[in-house]
Design an enzyme around this catalytic site. Structure first.
Site, mmCIF file in Angstrom:
data_model
loop_
_atom_site.group_PDB
_atom_site.id
_atom_site.type_symbol
_atom_site.label_atom_id
_atom_site.label_comp_id
_atom_site.label_asym_id
_atom_site.label_seq_id
_atom_site.Cartn_x
_atom_site.Cartn_y
_atom_site.Cartn_z
ATOM 1 N N LYS A 159 0.874 4.269 -2.806
ATOM 2 C CA LYS A 159 0.602 5.684 -2.511
ATOM 3 C C LYS A 159 1.826 6.542 -2.809
ATOM 4 C CE LYS A 159 -2.657 7.130 -1.338
ATOM 5 N NZ LYS A 159 -3.881 7.518 -2.082
ATOM 6 N N TYR A 186 0.837 -1.208 0.000
ATOM 7 C CA TYR A 186 0.000 0.000 0.000
ATOM 8 C C TYR A 186 0.870 1.256 0.000
ATOM 9 C CZ TYR A 186 -3.309 3.573 1.539
ATOM 10 O OH TYR A 186 -4.069 4.725 1.640
#
Length: 297
Positions: A58, A54
């Site tokens: 991002k 993740y």
């Protein structure tokens, strides 16, 4: 890997693709902006250790900001990133923790207001935090954005240290967000790594103390064992919260003997090999729990 690919397809690839398609049209505009909802690029282990994929996805969005801001500056296209200081009450938050979890969040309105300020400005290449953007525009009442103004706010991920420390309840999550430095090979490191693997909620609930170990001599290291917060934590250096309930001082030989069971803490203390500062009651709790730990150590 399907979940990994989806995450990167939506975040990093999606950001790059949408920007690519829009750039020819943005070049024709006198007020062109690309605004990514992505975090500051902070290369710190704390933000990677619990969700590597993740974070990569991002940060990929943020790297688009870094590169495109420079690439498109001559075309008068402004590229920035905006990120929330606190958790935001979204459907995703409710899915993860139910409606009660949003009581410690802010409404999406704060991101909308901050985004408006960014896209009506002329800055480019910045990694911005919503609250800071609005404070610079003169906003002082942030209770208006809270889901429940009586509750303490939960910080979002990927925040710079100065933003984290501005929360009144910083110490409650300091251990969770602490940077972990890779342990160097050595006898003390091996013991603390095993202690770390042994910690659990039961031990923490029976102890409720933060311990610091000052190992003197050539090693000259400080380690901490947090048995007060969550499921516990172990690390090299001072406790993240800045204060230990008990501080033990000893040389490496004494330390190793204490944890292999060949030297009792009481004997070490009485003989002067072990010095203790702080809560004696918590120190005795640790001695009782060491017997449980030794089966794993």
């Amino acid at each position: 890997m399907k979940r990994y690919d989806l995450m990167h397809g939506v975040n990093t690839r999606g950001t790059f693709l949408v920007s690519k398609v829009c750039i020819p049209h943005l070049k024709k505009s006198s007020v062109a902006h690309i605004l990514n909802i992505s975090p500051p690029l902070l290369m710190e282990p704390r933000w990677f250790k619990n969700h590597v994929a993740y974070t990569m996805a991002k940060y990929g969005m943020s790297m688009c900001v870094l590169g495109m801001a420079a690439e498109l500056k001559a075309d008068n296209i402004h590229v920035n990133a905006l990120w929330p200081k606190t958790a935001i009450a979204t459907a995703a938050m409710e899915m993860l923790g139910g409606k009660d979890i949003t009581r410690n969040c802010r409404k999406p309105d704060i991101m909308a207001d901050a985004a408006y300020e960014v896209i009506t400005g002329k800055s480019t290449g910045n990694f911005l935090i919503d609250e800071r953007v609005l404070r610079e525009k003169g906003v002082t009442n942030f209770d208006q954005y809270a889901v429940d103004p009586t509750q303490q706010l939960t910080p979002d991920f990927f925040l710079p240290e100065e933003e984290l420390k501005s929360f009144p309840n910083y110490e409650e999550f300091a251990v969770l967000y602490a940077n972990e430095k890779p342990a160097e090979s050595g006898p003390a490191d091996a013991v603390f790594n095993k202690i770390k693997a042994t910690l659990n909620e039961e031990l923490v609930s029976k102890t409720k103390g933060v311990y610091a170990f000052q190992i003197t001599g050539p090693l000259n290291e400080i380690w901490f064992v947090d048995m007060k917060n969550g499921t516990g934590a172990v690390g090299k250096g001072d406790p993240p919260a800045g204060k230990a309930d008990v501080i033990f001082t000893m040389d490496l030989d004494c330390f190793m003997k204490l944890f292999d069971g060949s030297l009792k803490p009481t004997s070490a203390f009485m003989s002067g090999k072990l010095k203790l500062k702080g809560d004696m009651g918590l120190a005795m709790k640790l001695e009782k729990l060491m017997s449980k730990m030794k089966s794993h150590l």
